[in-house]
Motif scaffolding. Sequence first.
Motif, PDB file in Angstrom:
ATOM      1  N   UNK A 225       6.813  -5.607   0.065  1.00 22.13           N
ATOM      2  CA  UNK A 225       6.085  -6.609   0.856  1.00 22.13           C
ATOM      3  C   UNK A 225       6.926  -6.993   2.079  1.00 22.13           C
ATOM      4  N   UNK A 226       8.225  -7.149   1.871  1.00 21.94           N
ATOM      5  CA  UNK A 226       9.130  -7.510   2.962  1.00 21.94           C
ATOM      6  C   UNK A 226       9.297  -6.344   3.934  1.00 21.94           C
ATOM      7  N   UNK A 227       9.392  -5.113   3.415  1.00 21.42           N
ATOM      8  CA  UNK A 227       9.510  -3.942   4.294  1.00 21.42           C
ATOM      9  C   UNK A 227       8.242  -3.760   5.132  1.00 21.42           C
ATOM     10  N   UNK A 228       7.077  -4.088   4.545  1.00 23.41           N
ATOM     11  CA  UNK A 228       5.824  -4.033   5.298  1.00 23.41           C
ATOM     12  C   UNK A 228       5.838  -5.022   6.448  1.00 23.41           C
TER      13      UNK A 228
ATOM     14  N   UNK B 213       0.831  -1.202   0.000  1.00 26.59           N
ATOM     15  CA  UNK B 213       0.000   0.000   0.000  1.00 26.59           C
ATOM     16  C   UNK B 213       0.870   1.259   0.000  1.00 26.59           C
ATOM     17  N   UNK B 214       1.945   1.214   0.801  1.00 25.56           N
ATOM     18  CA  UNK B 214       2.882   2.357   0.862  1.00 25.56           C
ATOM     19  C   UNK B 214       3.590   2.539  -0.481  1.00 25.56           C
ATOM     20  N   UNK B 215       3.881   1.432  -1.156  1.00 27.44           N
ATOM     21  CA  UNK B 215       4.601   1.479  -2.434  1.00 27.44           C
ATOM     22  C   UNK B 215       3.712   2.001  -3.562  1.00 27.44           C
ATOM     23  N   UNK B 216       2.467   1.517  -3.615  1.00 22.85           N
ATOM     24  CA  UNK B 216       1.592   1.829  -4.749  1.00 22.85           C
ATOM     25  C   UNK B 216       0.682   3.042  -4.528  1.00 22.85           C
ATOM     26  N   UNK B 217       0.441   3.424  -3.273  1.00 27.02           N
ATOM     27  CA  UNK B 217      -0.485   4.537  -3.027  1.00 27.02           C
ATOM     28  C   UNK B 217       0.041   5.813  -3.687  1.00 27.02           C
TER      29      UNK B 217
ATOM     30  N   UNK C 213       5.604  -4.013  10.493  1.00 31.53           N
ATOM     31  CA  UNK C 213       4.623  -4.599  11.423  1.00 31.53           C
ATOM     32  C   UNK C 213       5.335  -5.275  12.599  1.00 31.53           C
ATOM     33  N   UNK C 214       6.417  -6.022  12.284  1.00 32.81           N
ATOM     34  CA  UNK C 214       7.151  -6.728  13.348  1.00 32.81           C
ATOM     35  C   UNK C 214       7.752  -5.752  14.357  1.00 32.81           C
ATOM     36  N   UNK C 215       8.198  -4.582  13.863  1.00 35.00           N
ATOM     37  CA  UNK C 215       8.855  -3.618  14.758  1.00 35.00           C
ATOM     38  C   UNK C 215       7.926  -2.484  15.197  1.00 35.00           C
ATOM     39  N   UNK C 216       6.650  -2.578  14.776  1.00 36.35           N
ATOM     40  CA  UNK C 216       5.630  -1.572  15.125  1.00 36.35           C
ATOM     41  C   UNK C 216       6.056  -0.157  14.752  1.00 36.35           C
ATOM     42  N   UNK C 217       6.607  -0.024  13.550  1.00 37.55           N
ATOM     43  CA  UNK C 217       7.009   1.291  13.059  1.00 37.55           C
ATOM     44  C   UNK C 217       6.368   1.524  11.685  1.00 37.55           C
ATOM     45  N   UNK C 218       6.184   2.798  11.274  1.00 41.59           N
ATOM     46  CA  UNK C 218       5.623   3.062   9.953  1.00 41.59           C
ATOM     47  C   UNK C 218       6.564   2.561   8.849  1.00 41.59           C
ATOM     48  N   UNK C 219       5.985   2.197   7.708  1.00 39.87           N
ATOM     49  CA  UNK C 219       6.779   1.666   6.592  1.00 39.87           C
ATOM     50  C   UNK C 219       7.858   2.661   6.154  1.00 39.87           C
ATOM     51  N   UNK C 220       7.488   3.964   6.132  1.00 44.29           N
ATOM     52  CA  UNK C 220       8.457   4.959   5.644  1.00 44.29           C
ATOM     53  C   UNK C 220       9.736   5.025   6.480  1.00 44.29           C
TER      54      UNK C 220
END
Length: 493
Positions: free
Chosen positions: A275-278, A204-208, A282-289
């Motif tokens: 997909x891997x960065x997402x 979503x972060x990549x394509x939005x 999630x694992x580290x509870x931080x925003x994708x950016x």
Amino acid sequence: MENRSQWGSRLGFLMAAIGSAVGLGNIWRFPATAFENGGGAFFVPYLFALLTAGIPLLIMEYTIGHKYRSSSPRSFSKISKGMEWIGWWQVLISFVISTYYPVIIAWAIMYAYFSFGTQWGDDPTSFFVGDFLNLADPGTFGFIVPAVMIPLIVVWVLVLFFLGRGVKKGIELANKIFIPTLFIVFLIIVIRAVTLPGAFEGLNAFFEPDWSRITEGKVWVAAYGQIFFSLSIAFAIMITYSSYLPKKSDITNNAFITGFANSSFELLAGIGVFAVLGFMAVQSSTPVEEVVKGGVGLAFMVFPEIISQMPASGFFGFLFFASLFLAGLSSMISISETYIAGLQEKFSISRGKAVTFGGGLAFIVSLFFANQGGLNLLDTVDYFINNYGVALAGLFEVVAIAWFARSLKDLQQHADSVSDIKLGIWWRICLGIITPAILGYMMLQNLKTDLSSAYGDYPIDFLFNFGWLVAIGAMLIGAIITVKKWPAKDHEA
């Protein structure tokens, strides 16, 4: 010139051309560039750049190689004697790149091994710069790092082996193995990546799309820059490769296939990486950016951290670094072929001697990147040879052919004579106006940035010695080589 080597098949040429275009930059440069420049909205200027600069330039270089059936310097000299130095400049740019590019491939080999048991531990960044590279301060080179030098020798043995076997039995064979394998391996990575928890957030972060960014000039410059560096244009590669095509080869069609295959792989890489960065976000509870990074940092610092958190981490890590190895090796072979072909023709020597001398010299220089200061040296040389080598040589090439030699109509007639897709006036407008304008603007922006602040906060003398001097030196040495005349037997070609 009837004895000139030829590709065994059209597929062989396309695999080699795609293998050259699809390199490390597709995997670690494109996803971050797209994300930083408007996400999904970036695909509009990207596609526009592909159609107005990337494919037109590919068609031009394919046509030059096919029409003049020579290495890049010899082809330019046949267009105009005063243009030969541009060909040698491009060959020397490729030579410089071939001295540090195999070092990154050597890192990938080691990291494929480190993947089993995630040997980089809890802090992959410290492991990479400390335990693995023993990184010294900029300007300090220290001693050779065995963990880099040994796989570097392996890379060179493979590259020189395939180059020594020639076009058909060496380069074509290598790419027929490496490129399908690369696509299969990366497809497995992408399928696994999109099934991870958090993958949707990354995609979503990549394509939005951020449509507000589309009016920014720097976004369009970034799109043209990505296309330009990604397609192996102005490296002398595509001219050299197309010179081995049979006389009846569809130039325009081949250029479109190469361009779209390269862009398809970049899109695939973007899906896999984000997909891997997402998942990591999630694992580290931080925003994708906050976890997005490009370049060497993405591959050897961020990815190992993600791999450690994944199920079957050893296998996934091995696949990822194997894909870097395959993408790098196919590009490395194409980069080296430029000066092998140039040496053969200019000095009238056998392929074996050209591989031994050219490849041997590049190998010796590459050892300078295998010491403790190798990463700083690599980062600096790569930045300057790309921005003031490749991009500037591309600008000189297109201006020389379109404005000075006025060869676009002649080249268009040649391409149309062998191609199903006929080139219209759009092709000449793209190369005569749009591409020079964009490349010229890019060059001015780069100069403005680099003259106002030191790249990477490196010491000024370090940047001058290993950045500016290397980029300017490639141009000067290229001009010096033109002093030697071509062998007499070649004048009939």
